[in-house]
Write a protein that holds these residues in place. Sequence first.
Motif, PDB file in Angstrom:
ATOM      1  N   THR A 272     -13.022 -42.497  19.642  1.00  0.00           N
ATOM      2  CA  THR A 272     -12.195 -43.698  19.708  1.00  0.00           C
ATOM      3  C   THR A 272     -13.083 -44.923  19.811  1.00  0.00           C
ATOM      4  O   THR A 272     -14.116 -44.904  20.499  1.00  0.00           O
ATOM      5  CB  THR A 272     -11.224 -43.638  20.912  1.00  0.00           C
ATOM      6  OG1 THR A 272     -10.423 -44.811  20.940  1.00  0.00           O
ATOM      7  CG2 THR A 272     -11.964 -43.498  22.222  1.00  0.00           C
TER       8      THR A 272
ATOM      9  N   VAL B  43     -13.385 -35.386  26.915  1.00  0.00           N
ATOM     10  CA  VAL B  43     -12.001 -35.327  27.371  1.00  0.00           C
ATOM     11  C   VAL B  43     -11.994 -34.993  28.858  1.00  0.00           C
ATOM     12  O   VAL B  43     -12.627 -34.020  29.286  1.00  0.00           O
ATOM     13  CB  VAL B  43     -11.217 -34.262  26.581  1.00  0.00           C
ATOM     14  CG1 VAL B  43      -9.838 -34.049  27.189  1.00  0.00           C
ATOM     15  CG2 VAL B  43     -11.099 -34.673  25.119  1.00  0.00           C
TER      16      VAL B  43
ATOM     17  N   THR C 163      -6.576 -38.392  30.216  1.00  0.00           N
ATOM     18  CA  THR C 163      -6.782 -38.404  28.767  1.00  0.00           C
ATOM     19  C   THR C 163      -5.990 -39.529  28.119  1.00  0.00           C
ATOM     20  O   THR C 163      -6.477 -40.211  27.208  1.00  0.00           O
ATOM     21  CB  THR C 163      -6.377 -37.056  28.160  1.00  0.00           C
ATOM     22  OG1 THR C 163      -7.160 -36.013  28.783  1.00  0.00           O
ATOM     23  CG2 THR C 163      -6.624 -37.035  26.663  1.00  0.00           C
TER      24      THR C 163
ATOM     25  N   VAL D 286      -5.760 -40.431  17.542  1.00  0.00           N
ATOM     26  CA  VAL D 286      -7.220 -40.398  17.571  1.00  0.00           C
ATOM     27  C   VAL D 286      -7.690 -39.134  16.864  1.00  0.00           C
ATOM     28  O   VAL D 286      -6.892 -38.295  16.439  1.00  0.00           O
ATOM     29  CB  VAL D 286      -7.756 -40.410  19.029  1.00  0.00           C
ATOM     30  CG1 VAL D 286      -7.433 -41.723  19.719  1.00  0.00           C
ATOM     31  CG2 VAL D 286      -7.194 -39.220  19.811  1.00  0.00           C
TER      32      VAL D 286
ATOM     33  N   MET E 279      -9.859 -35.715  17.506  1.00  0.00           N
ATOM     34  CA  MET E 279     -10.301 -34.870  18.608  1.00  0.00           C
ATOM     35  C   MET E 279     -11.103 -33.687  18.086  1.00  0.00           C
ATOM     36  O   MET E 279     -10.831 -33.170  16.995  1.00  0.00           O
ATOM     37  CB  MET E 279      -9.110 -34.329  19.414  1.00  0.00           C
ATOM     38  CG  MET E 279      -8.416 -35.343  20.289  1.00  0.00           C
ATOM     39  SD  MET E 279      -7.127 -34.544  21.302  1.00  0.00           S
ATOM     40  CE  MET E 279      -6.670 -35.903  22.400  1.00  0.00           C
TER      41      MET E 279
ATOM     42  N   ARG F 175      -2.108 -37.329  18.794  1.00  0.00           N
ATOM     43  CA  ARG F 175      -2.013 -37.965  20.106  1.00  0.00           C
ATOM     44  C   ARG F 175      -1.427 -36.984  21.109  1.00  0.00           C
ATOM     45  O   ARG F 175      -0.751 -36.006  20.745  1.00  0.00           O
ATOM     46  CB  ARG F 175      -1.167 -39.238  20.045  1.00  0.00           C
ATOM     47  CG  ARG F 175       0.243 -39.024  19.533  1.00  0.00           C
ATOM     48  CD  ARG F 175       0.944 -40.348  19.259  1.00  0.00           C
ATOM     49  NE  ARG F 175       2.288 -40.129  18.735  1.00  0.00           N
ATOM     50  CZ  ARG F 175       3.377 -40.013  19.490  1.00  0.00           C
ATOM     51  NH1 ARG F 175       3.277 -40.095  20.826  1.00  0.00           N
ATOM     52  NH2 ARG F 175       4.559 -39.811  18.938  1.00  0.00           N
TER      53      ARG F 175
ATOM     54  N   THR G 274      -7.321 -42.539  25.598  1.00  0.00           N
ATOM     55  CA  THR G 274      -6.833 -42.743  24.227  1.00  0.00           C
ATOM     56  C   THR G 274      -5.842 -43.883  24.109  1.00  0.00           C
ATOM     57  O   THR G 274      -5.589 -44.364  22.992  1.00  0.00           O
ATOM     58  CB  THR G 274      -6.158 -41.463  23.715  1.00  0.00           C
ATOM     59  OG1 THR G 274      -4.977 -41.193  24.506  1.00  0.00           O
ATOM     60  CG2 THR G 274      -7.103 -40.270  23.812  1.00  0.00           C
TER      61      THR G 274
ATOM     62  N   PRO H 215      -9.074 -29.375  23.997  1.00  0.00           N
ATOM     63  CA  PRO H 215      -9.848 -30.538  23.560  1.00  0.00           C
ATOM     64  C   PRO H 215     -11.100 -30.716  24.418  1.00  0.00           C
ATOM     65  O   PRO H 215     -11.070 -30.547  25.638  1.00  0.00           O
ATOM     66  CB  PRO H 215      -8.880 -31.709  23.760  1.00  0.00           C
ATOM     67  CG  PRO H 215      -7.526 -31.093  23.951  1.00  0.00           C
ATOM     68  CD  PRO H 215      -7.762 -29.755  24.554  1.00  0.00           C
TER      69      PRO H 215
ATOM     70  N   VAL I 276     -13.098 -36.765  22.253  1.00  0.00           N
ATOM     71  CA  VAL I 276     -12.222 -37.669  21.521  1.00  0.00           C
ATOM     72  C   VAL I 276     -13.079 -38.783  20.936  1.00  0.00           C
ATOM     73  O   VAL I 276     -13.982 -39.301  21.593  1.00  0.00           O
ATOM     74  CB  VAL I 276     -11.114 -38.237  22.433  1.00  0.00           C
ATOM     75  CG1 VAL I 276     -11.691 -38.987  23.617  1.00  0.00           C
ATOM     76  CG2 VAL I 276     -10.169 -39.125  21.652  1.00  0.00           C
TER      77      VAL I 276
END
Length: 449
Positions: free
Chosen positions: A428, A435, A401, A410, A412, A372, A405, A423, A426
């Motif tokens: 999710t 990102v 970001t 998550v 990445m 995270r 999230t 990054p 992501v």
Amino acid sequence: MGDEHWGPERVRAHAPDAASWAAAQKLSRSAAWSGLGRLDQLLWGRCQGSGASPYRTSVDLQGPAFTCSCPSRKQPCKHGLSLLLVWLADVDGFGETTDAPEDALARARQRAARTTAAGDRPPVDPEARARRVAKRVALMDTGMVELRQWLTDVVVDGLAATRSRPHAWWDLVGARLVDAQLPGLADRVRSLPATVAGHDDWASLLLGELGRLHLTVAAWQRREDLDPADAADLRTFIGWGRSSAEVLDGRRLTGRWTVLGIGTSDTGRVVEQRTWLHHPEEGHAILLDFAGGNTTPPTPQLLGSVLAVEMGVYPGRPPRRVRFAEEPLTVGEADELPMAGEGWGPALDAVAALAAEAPWQDRFPCTVSGVRLVDADVDTPRVIDRSGRALPVLGLDPWATLAVTGGRPVTMFGEIVREAFRPLTVATDGQLLAVPVVQEATRWQERWA
């Protein structure tokens, strides 16, 4: 029976494994096939699977090249193999027609056009080419000797002296390297003033870059002894490019390529667009596009899309660069990222294994789960795993970001650049999202990337 050059054994030779071959044989004896057709070297048909809509399958016998809308990651899939077996068993069932699927027909025309263009290219005079290469290599040899002497002078004078050097001093060295047909090294030398002025740990970063340049000089002098993959990476690093024709005449790889992430960098002169892909056999690969002046890079592929396409593969160490050998066909959408394991430990071990084999590469793909974003309110936000291990991040908009999230752990995907993480994607709630990137070009992160 079908074409005299084809038979069941030849079809079997294209099966990726025994299970696919057995499934193709079973499918070819079923009533699942409809809409069979042939136009010259192109076969097509529809195969009813478990879904509501039948899979659209085609095979270009010139190659061969297989295309199917099914979600299988195998290349060719059982449907492509089965279509060939159905054709071999009942060639009359494939009547000559012009009612071919547009996507399959377009891809077949592209392959035919490339074949024709390759045949129409005038033959290369090997002696003239050898003379051109010898002339360039002689210039490069001279440039490498001068670079070695410059590196020695920098170390003798002391790294601290570089902080007082004007930009013109660095530019002069870069210009000499351009004259020596070493544009890649010229760009690296010209970027060193930003390294010296832009970081608290400038001395260690500068020493690392100088050491890499010294390694390049030493490797060039022993280039005949290098592994072909290392020699290819060295050639790319110094700026000796390859033509599209040279790449497409080399190794090719078909199959399904998943778009994992898209990143861009702007040097002020050139915009570089990087599309990271994943292939079941090749692993990670990178598709590069460049734009200079007032032009813009081409529209990138859709994040998370699964492309059925043949790629030309550049020589070198993984992760290798690829380029499209034909127009890609989107055949699916990914909802997850290939996993490297939980936390930074296994993720960085995988990156270290790549970096140890590829000293002339700058960026490495990295997938990390259970992490995270923290420290969004400071200049150096970090991505942290459950054990507390963290890496500084580059380029992202921290608050945007966090909105994506929700501050939850998550998975990445991104790039490892030096000792930081950039990054790009992501995963999710069963989807892949880009990102959000920082908009202020003057942020400190932009100087890293």
